[in-house]
Design a protein around this motif. Sequence first.
Motif, mmCIF file in Angstrom:
data_model
loop_
_atom_site.group_PDB
_atom_site.id
_atom_site.type_symbol
_atom_site.label_atom_id
_atom_site.label_comp_id
_atom_site.label_asym_id
_atom_site.label_seq_id
_atom_site.Cartn_x
_atom_site.Cartn_y
_atom_site.Cartn_z
ATOM 1 N N LEU A 126 0.844 -1.163 0.000
ATOM 2 C CA LEU A 126 0.000 0.000 0.000
ATOM 3 C C LEU A 126 0.889 1.226 0.000
ATOM 4 O O LEU A 126 1.841 1.300 0.766
ATOM 5 C CB LEU A 126 -0.899 -0.001 1.241
ATOM 6 C CG LEU A 126 -1.923 1.107 1.397
ATOM 7 C CD1 LEU A 126 -3.014 0.987 0.348
ATOM 8 C CD2 LEU A 126 -2.528 1.045 2.769
ATOM 9 N N ILE A 149 0.657 5.253 0.589
ATOM 10 C CA ILE A 149 -0.202 6.300 1.128
ATOM 11 C C ILE A 149 0.431 7.634 0.752
ATOM 12 O O ILE A 149 1.526 7.959 1.220
ATOM 13 C CB ILE A 149 -0.349 6.173 2.656
ATOM 14 C CG1 ILE A 149 -0.895 4.787 3.017
ATOM 15 C CG2 ILE A 149 -1.229 7.287 3.206
ATOM 16 C CD1 ILE A 149 -0.772 4.423 4.481
ATOM 17 N N ILE A 185 -3.044 13.031 4.432
ATOM 18 C CA ILE A 185 -3.199 11.939 3.472
ATOM 19 C C ILE A 185 -4.105 12.414 2.345
ATOM 20 O O ILE A 185 -5.204 12.902 2.590
ATOM 21 C CB ILE A 185 -3.775 10.689 4.153
ATOM 22 C CG1 ILE A 185 -2.769 10.160 5.173
ATOM 23 C CG2 ILE A 185 -4.132 9.624 3.116
ATOM 24 C CD1 ILE A 185 -3.291 9.033 6.028
ATOM 25 N N TYR A 223 -4.449 6.840 -1.506
ATOM 26 C CA TYR A 223 -3.711 5.610 -1.287
ATOM 27 C C TYR A 223 -3.980 4.668 -2.446
ATOM 28 O O TYR A 223 -4.990 4.794 -3.151
ATOM 29 C CB TYR A 223 -4.072 4.953 0.048
ATOM 30 C CG TYR A 223 -5.506 4.544 0.176
ATOM 31 C CD1 TYR A 223 -5.920 3.278 -0.195
ATOM 32 C CD2 TYR A 223 -6.461 5.435 0.660
ATOM 33 C CE1 TYR A 223 -7.246 2.899 -0.089
ATOM 34 C CE2 TYR A 223 -7.783 5.074 0.774
ATOM 35 C CZ TYR A 223 -8.168 3.803 0.396
ATOM 36 O OH TYR A 223 -9.489 3.439 0.500
ATOM 37 N N SER A 224 -3.057 3.742 -2.646
ATOM 38 C CA SER A 224 -3.199 2.794 -3.742
ATOM 39 C C SER A 224 -2.591 1.457 -3.355
ATOM 40 O O SER A 224 -1.501 1.409 -2.776
ATOM 41 C CB SER A 224 -2.491 3.330 -4.990
ATOM 42 O OG SER A 224 -2.576 2.414 -6.053
ATOM 43 N N VAL A 235 5.540 9.981 1.019
ATOM 44 C CA VAL A 235 4.789 8.728 0.991
ATOM 45 C C VAL A 235 5.071 7.906 2.241
ATOM 46 O O VAL A 235 6.161 7.964 2.808
ATOM 47 C CB VAL A 235 5.117 7.911 -0.281
ATOM 48 C CG1 VAL A 235 6.590 7.526 -0.324
ATOM 49 C CG2 VAL A 235 4.242 6.676 -0.403
#
Length: 99
Positions: A1, A3, A11, A14-15, A44
């Motif tokens: 993940l 972020i 934030i 996210y991916s 990140v």
Amino acid sequence: LAIAVNAKGQIIGYSTISIGDLCSSTTHPREVFKFLICCNAGSVIFAHNHPSEDSSPSEADIQTTRRLIKAGELLGIPVLNHIIIGGENYTSMREKMLI
């Protein structure tokens, strides 16, 4: 993940970068930073889980994180932390001074 974090420390997205099998996952900096560049991330935080429930970073985790840090330095997107989740526990690579 991955972020994505903006310049204010918020934030912004996210991916899920990779879904591995029981023992490993392939993570390439190209795929990770494509997402971060597209959302204008200032920095990140990475996170992933260990199905074994042992949150200790493996040598592969450490090496992958180092590659991601180098890529982030080139692109101006610093890696703030890499968090490994194992069951009810977690390990912060920043706290363990592995970053």
